[in-house]
Design a protein around this motif. Structure first.
Motif, PDB file in Angstrom:
ATOM      1  N   PRO A  64     -14.134 -12.718  -9.046  1.00 62.55           N
ATOM      2  CA  PRO A  64     -13.403 -12.946  -7.797  1.00 62.55           C
ATOM      3  C   PRO A  64     -12.548 -14.214  -7.865  1.00 62.55           C
ATOM      4  O   PRO A  64     -12.915 -15.207  -8.509  1.00 62.55           O
ATOM      5  N   ASP A  65     -11.413 -14.154  -7.201  1.00 64.47           N
ATOM      6  CA  ASP A  65     -10.519 -15.312  -7.112  1.00 64.47           C
ATOM      7  C   ASP A  65     -10.775 -16.159  -5.876  1.00 64.47           C
ATOM      8  O   ASP A  65     -10.258 -17.275  -5.769  1.00 64.47           O
ATOM      9  N   PHE A  66     -11.555 -15.641  -4.930  1.00 61.05           N
ATOM     10  CA  PHE A  66     -11.846 -16.359  -3.689  1.00 61.05           C
ATOM     11  C   PHE A  66     -12.841 -17.472  -4.001  1.00 61.05           C
ATOM     12  O   PHE A  66     -14.033 -17.233  -4.222  1.00 61.05           O
ATOM     13  N   SER A  67     -12.372 -18.706  -4.020  1.00 61.29           N
ATOM     14  CA  SER A  67     -13.175 -19.845  -4.470  1.00 61.29           C
ATOM     15  C   SER A  67     -13.781 -20.590  -3.283  1.00 61.29           C
ATOM     16  O   SER A  67     -13.549 -20.251  -2.120  1.00 61.29           O
ATOM     17  N   GLN A  68     -14.535 -21.630  -3.620  1.00 55.67           N
ATOM     18  CA  GLN A  68     -15.130 -22.466  -2.575  1.00 55.67           C
ATOM     19  C   GLN A  68     -14.047 -23.208  -1.809  1.00 55.67           C
ATOM     20  O   GLN A  68     -14.184 -23.441  -0.604  1.00 55.67           O
ATOM     21  N   ARG A  69     -12.969 -23.564  -2.476  1.00 55.74           N
ATOM     22  CA  ARG A  69     -11.848 -24.220  -1.782  1.00 55.74           C
ATOM     23  C   ARG A  69     -11.211 -23.270  -0.768  1.00 55.74           C
ATOM     24  O   ARG A  69     -10.859 -23.686   0.343  1.00 55.74           O
ATOM     25  N   ASP A  70     -11.085 -22.010  -1.116  1.00 60.69           N
ATOM     26  CA  ASP A  70     -10.549 -21.027  -0.174  1.00 60.69           C
ATOM     27  C   ASP A  70     -11.477 -20.852   1.030  1.00 60.69           C
ATOM     28  O   ASP A  70     -11.023 -20.696   2.168  1.00 60.69           O
ATOM     29  N   ALA A  71     -12.782 -20.870   0.767  1.00 58.24           N
ATOM     30  CA  ALA A  71     -13.731 -20.767   1.878  1.00 58.24           C
ATOM     31  C   ALA A  71     -13.609 -21.971   2.808  1.00 58.24           C
ATOM     32  O   ALA A  71     -13.653 -21.826   4.039  1.00 58.24           O
ATOM     33  N   HIS A  72     -13.435 -23.152   2.239  1.00 58.83           N
ATOM     34  CA  HIS A  72     -13.259 -24.352   3.063  1.00 58.83           C
ATOM     35  C   HIS A  72     -11.980 -24.255   3.904  1.00 58.83           C
ATOM     36  O   HIS A  72     -11.981 -24.617   5.093  1.00 58.83           O
ATOM     37  N   ASP A  73     -10.901 -23.744   3.299  1.00 57.24           N
ATOM     38  CA  ASP A  73      -9.649 -23.595   4.053  1.00 57.24           C
ATOM     39  C   ASP A  73      -9.810 -22.587   5.193  1.00 57.24           C
ATOM     40  O   ASP A  73      -9.274 -22.786   6.290  1.00 57.24           O
ATOM     41  N   ALA A  74     -10.548 -21.507   4.939  1.00 57.89           N
ATOM     42  CA  ALA A  74     -10.778 -20.520   5.995  1.00 57.89           C
ATOM     43  C   ALA A  74     -11.576 -21.118   7.148  1.00 57.89           C
ATOM     44  O   ALA A  74     -11.298 -20.840   8.322  1.00 57.89           O
ATOM     45  N   GLU A  75     -12.558 -21.942   6.834  1.00 57.43           N
ATOM     46  CA  GLU A  75     -13.332 -22.601   7.891  1.00 57.43           C
ATOM     47  C   GLU A  75     -12.466 -23.564   8.686  1.00 57.43           C
ATOM     48  O   GLU A  75     -12.623 -23.684   9.919  1.00 57.43           O
ATOM     49  N   GLN A  76     -11.554 -24.252   8.032  1.00 59.12           N
ATOM     50  CA  GLN A  76     -10.646 -25.142   8.747  1.00 59.12           C
ATOM     51  C   GLN A  76      -9.723 -24.361   9.681  1.00 59.12           C
ATOM     52  O   GLN A  76      -9.461 -24.775  10.814  1.00 59.12           O
ATOM     53  N   VAL A  77      -9.239 -23.217   9.213  1.00 63.51           N
ATOM     54  CA  VAL A  77      -8.395 -22.382  10.071  1.00 63.51           C
ATOM     55  C   VAL A  77      -9.188 -21.879  11.271  1.00 63.51           C
ATOM     56  O   VAL A  77      -8.680 -21.869  12.409  1.00 63.51           O
ATOM     57  N   LEU A  78     -10.412 -21.466  11.046  1.00 62.70           N
ATOM     58  CA  LEU A  78     -11.252 -20.993  12.151  1.00 62.70           C
ATOM     59  C   LEU A  78     -11.483 -22.092  13.171  1.00 62.70           C
ATOM     60  O   LEU A  78     -11.432 -21.847  14.390  1.00 62.70           O
ATOM     61  N   GLN A  79     -11.738 -23.291  12.713  1.00 67.29           N
ATOM     62  CA  GLN A  79     -11.950 -24.409  13.636  1.00 67.29           C
ATOM     63  C   GLN A  79     -10.690 -24.674  14.458  1.00 67.29           C
ATOM     64  O   GLN A  79     -10.768 -24.924  15.664  1.00 67.29           O
ATOM     65  N   ALA A  80      -9.523 -24.578  13.826  1.00 63.36           N
ATOM     66  CA  ALA A  80      -8.269 -24.790  14.557  1.00 63.36           C
ATOM     67  C   ALA A  80      -8.030 -23.677  15.572  1.00 63.36           C
ATOM     68  O   ALA A  80      -7.537 -23.932  16.695  1.00 63.36           O
ATOM     69  N   LEU A  81      -8.370 -22.450  15.234  1.00 61.47           N
ATOM     70  CA  LEU A  81      -8.187 -21.336  16.169  1.00 61.47           C
ATOM     71  C   LEU A  81      -9.084 -21.481  17.384  1.00 61.47           C
ATOM     72  O   LEU A  81      -8.674 -21.182  18.512  1.00 61.47           O
ATOM     73  N   ARG A  82     -10.302 -21.927  17.177  1.00 66.48           N
ATOM     74  CA  ARG A  82     -11.229 -22.079  18.303  1.00 66.48           C
ATOM     75  C   ARG A  82     -10.837 -23.231  19.216  1.00 66.48           C
ATOM     76  O   ARG A  82     -11.144 -23.210  20.414  1.00 66.48           O
ATOM     77  N   GLN A  83     -10.165 -24.228  18.689  1.00 66.98           N
ATOM     78  CA  GLN A  83      -9.727 -25.349  19.517  1.00 66.98           C
ATOM     79  C   GLN A  83      -8.455 -25.044  20.294  1.00 66.98           C
ATOM     80  O   GLN A  83      -8.152 -25.726  21.272  1.00 66.98           O
ATOM     81  N   ASP A  84      -7.720 -24.021  19.873  1.00 71.59           N
ATOM     82  CA  ASP A  84      -6.481 -23.645  20.557  1.00 71.59           C
ATOM     83  C   ASP A  84      -6.823 -22.654  21.668  1.00 71.59           C
ATOM     84  O   ASP A  84      -7.285 -21.537  21.400  1.00 71.59           O
TER      85      ASP A  84
END
Length: 614
Positions: A64-84
């Motif tokens: 798989p190409d989905f790395s731990q860095r990608d998972a961290h970026d997805a969590e950051q996006v989720l946090q931004a979506l919940r704050q908006d």
């Protein structure tokens, strides 16, 4: 060969079936129920584990190409979506979603749908560097403010796919509004096979190739207990078993706990407890298919013959922390499976029933119980056909057995056209009533007062049926009336088997109900003879077996929910619900007619016992 050539032996066999048809009916019914109860036993030879029938899927072979860095970026996006707060709306915030698409390099394409174009679907296409755009796969996110994790993960997966040149098919990121309605609007314009679709929608501005498969995401958060795979669509449709196996294996490969809907979560401590868990899971999944409703937003794709599955998160488990990387790699692995196949999946099973722990029953392994029910109904119809040709017109209805045999030449001509037309007319009227009932506001109001509304509906329909039957009964011969029930039983016996080819649980439940309805009528005619007591007993038995009353009881006892969810609902696929209710309402009306017209007693044609020659 004697039975086929000797008329006297044929007459004896017909008389035996006619005399013992109540006992035969109950025997076939009990054997059918017992057979179904034994089916989920894990030691049966025809219970099989999941397996891959299509070798080109290559499940889990690519890193798989989905790395731990990608998972961290997805969590950051989720946090931004919940704050908006703009993402808390019930409908898709088009401007904000299009901005997210632009941030990951997608061209945002909008499709408005609805009568006044009040809702909007948003999608973008990731073009393959190695493909020609003729094939595609869909990453579907049904909009909901509670499942923003799905959108965050889908955006990051799109970013991962754009970094690699190994993808040979286009990928479509689809965000739909109004759940199933939005999917129907998008697919109706994608396929152009339903120009007069129920959902008005704009045409798609950006073309999409042939869709090989769909992955629908409904994730509440990344800290979940286990994943749930939902597979059922409208009318009990299911994806190809190979696709379901690939979805399960890609999740298990990442160490994720996977459950199917209705599956028990505990571990059995004994063989008896394991059998009970399997039986409970089997029963819940059969009842889900009977309702004809999808278990996820992917259900509309299955109606268009596109393999699809919904991945949901169940429960929360903050002790394990975020599992974004695992679920991201699982979704990527499933998309790689779709990318590897060179044709639509067709080798494995499309008709199957899931059991416990990754086991299933194939189509040919569970139709025998239904065959018994269909055979019992056909035998009942055949016995009534024989009865009409061998009994006097004034003495047609009898449930007694006789020790003497009427002569085989005592056969009269039958007139089947009028009863056949009556059966077709009653079933057509019941079908129209089911269509009206399925969209009726009165049915939906049963959620507020289910008991009173359900009983009122049953009583009103019974009164109308009795009135109409009273008018018809004065102008119809007794032979026509008995032939009516004969054709109804025979037709229903064949119809439930045909329905079960596409939806086995629905055909099985309909067969059980129709056979019980006939057998309850037999019991009523044996117990009751004349007078108000007899009339009241028959009316009470028929009212207790009215389809509305039975459905309300099942909904209250089994589902612990109001009957409105089963009696009527807005379904895209209008086949299952009205078809089932057509046979229930129509057959109940014809059986009620049979009881209303009943006059005791009858004697088969031929000499009476005391007149027989010594």
């Amino acid at each position: 060969m004697g039975l086929l050539t000797d008329a006297r032996l044929q007459h004896k066999a017909a008389l035996a079936v006619w005399s013992w048809r109540p006992l035969l009916g109950w025997t076939f019914l009990l054997v059918s129920v017992g057979w179904v109860l034994v089916l989920p036993h894990p030691q049966l030879p025809f219970v099989r584990q999941f397996y891959a029938d299509e070798n080109s899927m290559l499940i889990g072979l690519a890193a798989p190409d989905f790395s731990q860095r990608d998972a961290h970026d997805a969590e950051q996006v989720l946090q931004a979506l919940r704050q908006d707060h703009g993402f808390e709306s019930k409908s898709v915030p088009v401007a904000k979603v299009c901005l997210l698409f632009k941030n990951v390099g997608l061209t945002c394409v909008k499709q408005r749908f609805g009568v006044s174009r009040e809702a909007t679907n948003v999608y973008g296409v990731v073009r393959s560097r190695r493909g020609d755009g003729t094939h595609a796969m869909v990453l579907h996110v049904p909009w909901s403010s509670t499942t923003l994790a799905s959108l965050a993960l889908a955006l990051q997966i799109v970013t991962v796919m754009q970094r690699s040149s190994a993808w040979g098919k286009d990928a479509v990121l689809l965000v739909t509004d109004k759940r199933h309605v939005g999917v129907e609007a998008w697919l109706s314009r994608y396929s152009n096979t339903r120009p007069h679709a129920a959902v008005p929608a704009e045409p798609l501005e950006q073309p999409v190739g042939v869709i090989e498969g769909v992955v629908t995401l409904e994730l509440d958060s990344f800290a979940f207990r286990h994943l749930q795979l939902s597979l059922l669509g409208y009318n009990g449709r299911a994806p190809n078993l190979d696709y379901l196996h690939a979805a399960r294996q890609t999740c298990l490969k990442q160490g994720l706990s996977v459950k199917f809907i209705g599956e028990a979560t505990g571990t059995a401590r004994s063989p008896l407890e394991a059998f009970y868990q399997g039986l409970s899971t089997f029963a819940q999944r059969l009842l889900l298919r009977v309702s004809g409703q999808p278990t996820g937003a992917h259900g509309v794709f299955l109606s268009y013959s596109i393999d699809a599955v919904t991945i949901k998160t169940i429960g929360t488990n903050h002790r394990l922390g975020s599992r974004c990387q695992g679920v991201g790699q699982a979704v990527e692995g499933l998309l790689r499976v779709l990318n590897n196949i060179s044709q639509k999946l067709h080798h494995s099973h499309f008709f199957y029933v899931l059991l416990h722990n990754g086991q299933f029953l194939a189509h040919g392994d569970y139709l025998a119980p239904l065959g018994l029910v269909g055979a019992a109904l056909v035998l009942l119809g055949a016995s009534l056909w024989w009865q009409v040709g061998n009994c006097r017109d004034s003495e047609l209805v009898s449930w007694r057995s006789y020790r003497w045999i009427p002569p085989p030449w005592a056969v009269r001509q039958r007139h089947p056209f009028a009863p056949a037309a009556l059966v077709v007319g009653v079933l057509l009227a019941a079908y129209l009533a089911a269509l009206v009932l399925s969209t009726s506001a009165a049915v939906k109001s049963m959620a507020q007062s289910p008991k009173a509304a359900v009983m009122a509906s049953a009583v009103i329909h019974s009164a109308i049926t009795a009135t109409v039957i009273g008018r018809l009964g004065t102008a119809t011969s007794t032979a026509t009336k008995v032939l009516t029930v004969c054709f109804q039983a025979t037709f229903c016996g064949v119809a439930v088997v045909a329905i079960a080819v596409f939806n086995f649980p629905l055909g099985l439940v309909l067969g059980w109900y129709l056979l019980l309805l006939h057998l309850v009528g037999v019991a009523a005619m044996q117990v009751c003879q004349n007078g108000w007591v007899a009339w009241g007993t028959k009316a009470g038995l028929l009212l207790a077996w009215h389809p509305v009353a039975v459905t309300a009881l099942v909904a209250h006892v089994v589902w612990q929910s109001p009957a409105a969810g089963l009696l009527g609902c807005d379904v895209m696929d209008w086949v299952t619900w009205p078809t089932g209710w057509t046979f229930c309402l129509g057959s109940w009306s014809l059986i009620a007619a049979h009881h209303y017209w009943h006059r005791p007693r009858s004697t088969p044609l031929g000499p009476k016992p005391e007149e027989k020659k010594q």
